[in-house]
Scaffold this motif. Structure first.
Motif, PDB file in Angstrom:
ATOM      1  N   PRO A  97       0.722  -1.150  -0.176  1.00  0.00           N
ATOM      2  CA  PRO A  97       0.041  -0.083   0.099  1.00  0.00           C
ATOM      3  C   PRO A  97       0.902   1.301   0.093  1.00  0.00           C
ATOM      4  O   PRO A  97       1.965   1.442   0.460  1.00  0.00           O
ATOM      5  N   CYS A  98       0.426   2.421  -0.639  1.00  0.00           N
ATOM      6  CA  CYS A  98       1.017   3.304  -0.652  1.00  0.00           C
ATOM      7  C   CYS A  98       1.353   4.146   0.646  1.00  0.00           C
ATOM      8  O   CYS A  98       0.541   4.276   1.418  1.00  0.00           O
ATOM      9  N   PRO A  99       2.732   4.512   0.921  1.00  0.00           N
ATOM     10  CA  PRO A  99       3.163   5.108   2.108  1.00  0.00           C
ATOM     11  C   PRO A  99       2.538   6.515   2.533  1.00  0.00           C
ATOM     12  O   PRO A  99       2.620   6.963   3.714  1.00  0.00           O
ATOM     13  N   ILE A 100       1.929   7.032   1.445  1.00  0.00           N
ATOM     14  CA  ILE A 100       1.409   8.521   1.889  1.00  0.00           C
ATOM     15  C   ILE A 100      -0.049   8.102   2.101  1.00  0.00           C
ATOM     16  O   ILE A 100      -0.548   8.716   3.228  1.00  0.00           O
ATOM     17  N   CYS A 101      -0.692   7.588   1.151  1.00  0.00           N
ATOM     18  CA  CYS A 101      -2.271   7.580   1.323  1.00  0.00           C
ATOM     19  C   CYS A 101      -2.801   6.249   1.321  1.00  0.00           C
ATOM     20  O   CYS A 101      -4.131   6.067   1.689  1.00  0.00           O
ATOM     21  N   GLY A 102      -1.952   5.208   1.460  1.00  0.00           N
ATOM     22  CA  GLY A 102      -2.448   3.801   1.734  1.00  0.00           C
ATOM     23  C   GLY A 102      -3.337   3.069   0.494  1.00  0.00           C
ATOM     24  O   GLY A 102      -3.492   1.856   0.706  1.00  0.00           O
ATOM     25  N   THR A 160       3.795   2.936  -8.272  1.00  0.00           N
ATOM     26  CA  THR A 160       3.370   4.389  -8.482  1.00  0.00           C
ATOM     27  C   THR A 160       2.040   4.530  -8.064  1.00  0.00           C
ATOM     28  O   THR A 160       0.914   3.967  -8.749  1.00  0.00           O
ATOM     29  N   CYS A 161       1.784   5.502  -7.265  1.00  0.00           N
ATOM     30  CA  CYS A 161       0.450   5.620  -6.539  1.00  0.00           C
ATOM     31  C   CYS A 161      -0.475   6.729  -7.614  1.00  0.00           C
ATOM     32  O   CYS A 161       0.081   7.810  -7.832  1.00  0.00           O
ATOM     33  N   THR A 162      -1.536   6.317  -7.951  1.00  0.00           N
ATOM     34  CA  THR A 162      -2.263   7.028  -8.977  1.00  0.00           C
ATOM     35  C   THR A 162      -2.959   8.193  -8.215  1.00  0.00           C
ATOM     36  O   THR A 162      -3.482   9.047  -8.901  1.00  0.00           O
ATOM     37  N   LEU A 163      -3.034   7.931  -7.008  1.00  0.00           N
ATOM     38  CA  LEU A 163      -3.629   9.321  -6.154  1.00  0.00           C
ATOM     39  C   LEU A 163      -2.819  10.272  -5.798  1.00  0.00           C
ATOM     40  O   LEU A 163      -2.990  11.489  -6.063  1.00  0.00           O
ATOM     41  N   CYS A 164      -1.911   9.971  -5.075  1.00  0.00           N
ATOM     42  CA  CYS A 164      -0.763  10.999  -4.669  1.00  0.00           C
ATOM     43  C   CYS A 164       0.452  11.250  -5.383  1.00  0.00           C
ATOM     44  O   CYS A 164       1.123  12.087  -5.105  1.00  0.00           O
ATOM     45  N   GLY A 165       0.505  10.188  -6.415  1.00  0.00           N
ATOM     46  CA  GLY A 165       1.938  10.388  -7.163  1.00  0.00           C
ATOM     47  C   GLY A 165       2.872   9.943  -6.377  1.00  0.00           C
ATOM     48  O   GLY A 165       4.150   9.791  -7.160  1.00  0.00           O
TER      49      GLY A 165
HETATM   50 ZN   LIG Z   1      -0.639   7.297  -2.642  1.00  0.00          ZN
END
Ligand SMILES: [Zn+2]
Ligand SMILES: [Zn+2]
Length: 287
Positions: A181-186, A202-207
């Motif tokens: 899971p993304c370290p910023i937004c999960g 590569t997170c498509t929500l927070c980049g």
């Molecule tokens: Zn993210």
């Protein structure tokens, strides 16, 4: 990691529409969402009351995330968000969706309810930051609308803030995260970029672009290499789909060394829609 200006992002998206007219629908929506976020994106606090220039705030969030293994968003109090700014963005996003053909009765009712305070906008934001799927499922059932659509609207209103955090964290934090899971937004990643044999999720929500094991199913955590396979589209060695035989979920992988022209930041998921179609035909599930 710098975030290009909205006008630069829109110009880049326009070039992609020329290249790939078959993708003009999702790309046009992407442009409209950027426009809807303009007010918040162009404000220094990104719709919150936080001074993001204060490095100690990011340091503290990073420390909490590392210590607990939970994403930074789970430590953000929804009350940092400015309700007025959120409502403004949500109204704009709903306008964009209606222009793109979403039926207007539900979104208008939703917007009215949130404006009247019958649903607290900060509760919705809190649930989105915790990744509380149950909350959105219940909410969707009440309105008879897809939970994914509500989540899309709320995500769009907090995306500029999440991107700001992703831009400011230490590169070593992203390199050492080593979880799916993304370290910023999960959020669970849908796309990865292959660089020097490393799979950069590569997170498509927070980049955020971060590292995890090459042999890891980002959906179920399976690490058994014998059940982790891939599909390759014919004639496109720059792309592949990594999938897990255990849970049938997949991840789209872009080999950056083989790309003829780079895929602009933020468009990775849209520009690889063909891979979703291939995965669907193979009976695989998108997270
Ligand atoms: Zn993210
Ligand atoms: Zn799996």
């Amino acid at each position: 990691m710098e975030i290009p200006s909205i006008d630069d992002q829109i110009a880049v998206t326009d070039r992609m529409i020329e290249d790939r007219p078959d993708l003009s629908n999702p790309l046009e929506l992407h442009k409209k969402i950027l426009q809807a976020q303009r007010q918040v994106r162009e404000s220094p606090k990104k719709g919150t009351d936080v001074d993001w220039d204060d490095k100690s705030i990011i340091d503290d969030l990073q420390r909490k995330a590392v210590r607990s293994g939970q994403p930074i968003a789970s430590f953000l109090d929804p009350s940092i968000f400015d309700s007025k700014a959120l409502l403004h963005t949500i109204g704009q996003v709903i306008g964009a969706l209606i222009e793109k053909g979403v039926k207007e009765d539900w979104p208008k009712k939703f917007l009215d309810e949130v404006k009247r305070g019958e649903t607290n906008i900060l509760d919705l934001v809190g649930a989105a930051m915790k990744g509380d799927a149950e909350y959105f499922k219940r909410y969707g059932e009440r309105f008879e609308v897809s939970p994914a659509l509500i989540l899309f609207i709320i995500n769009s209103s907090i995306q500029p803030c999440l991107e700001e955090i992703a831009k400011r964290v230490d590169p070593s934090f992203l390199e050492r995260w080593w979880k799916a899971p993304c370290p910023i937004c999960g959020r669970r990643p849908m796309v990865a970029k292959l660089r020097a044999r490393k799979r950069h999720l590569t997170c498509t929500l927070c980049g955020a672009v971060y590292l995890a094991d090459l042999f890891l199913c980002v959906n179920c955590g399976n690490v058994d290499p014998y059940t982790l396979k891939f599909l390759a589209p014919e004639g496109h060695s720059e792309f592949r789909v990594d999938f897990c035989e255990k849970c049938k979920h997949y991840l789209k992988v872009i080999d950056e060394n083989r790309l003829k022209s780079p895929i602009p930041r933020g468009l990775e998921d849209i520009m690889t829609i063909d891979l979703d179609l291939m995965a669907k035909r193979a009976g695989l599930i998108r997270a």
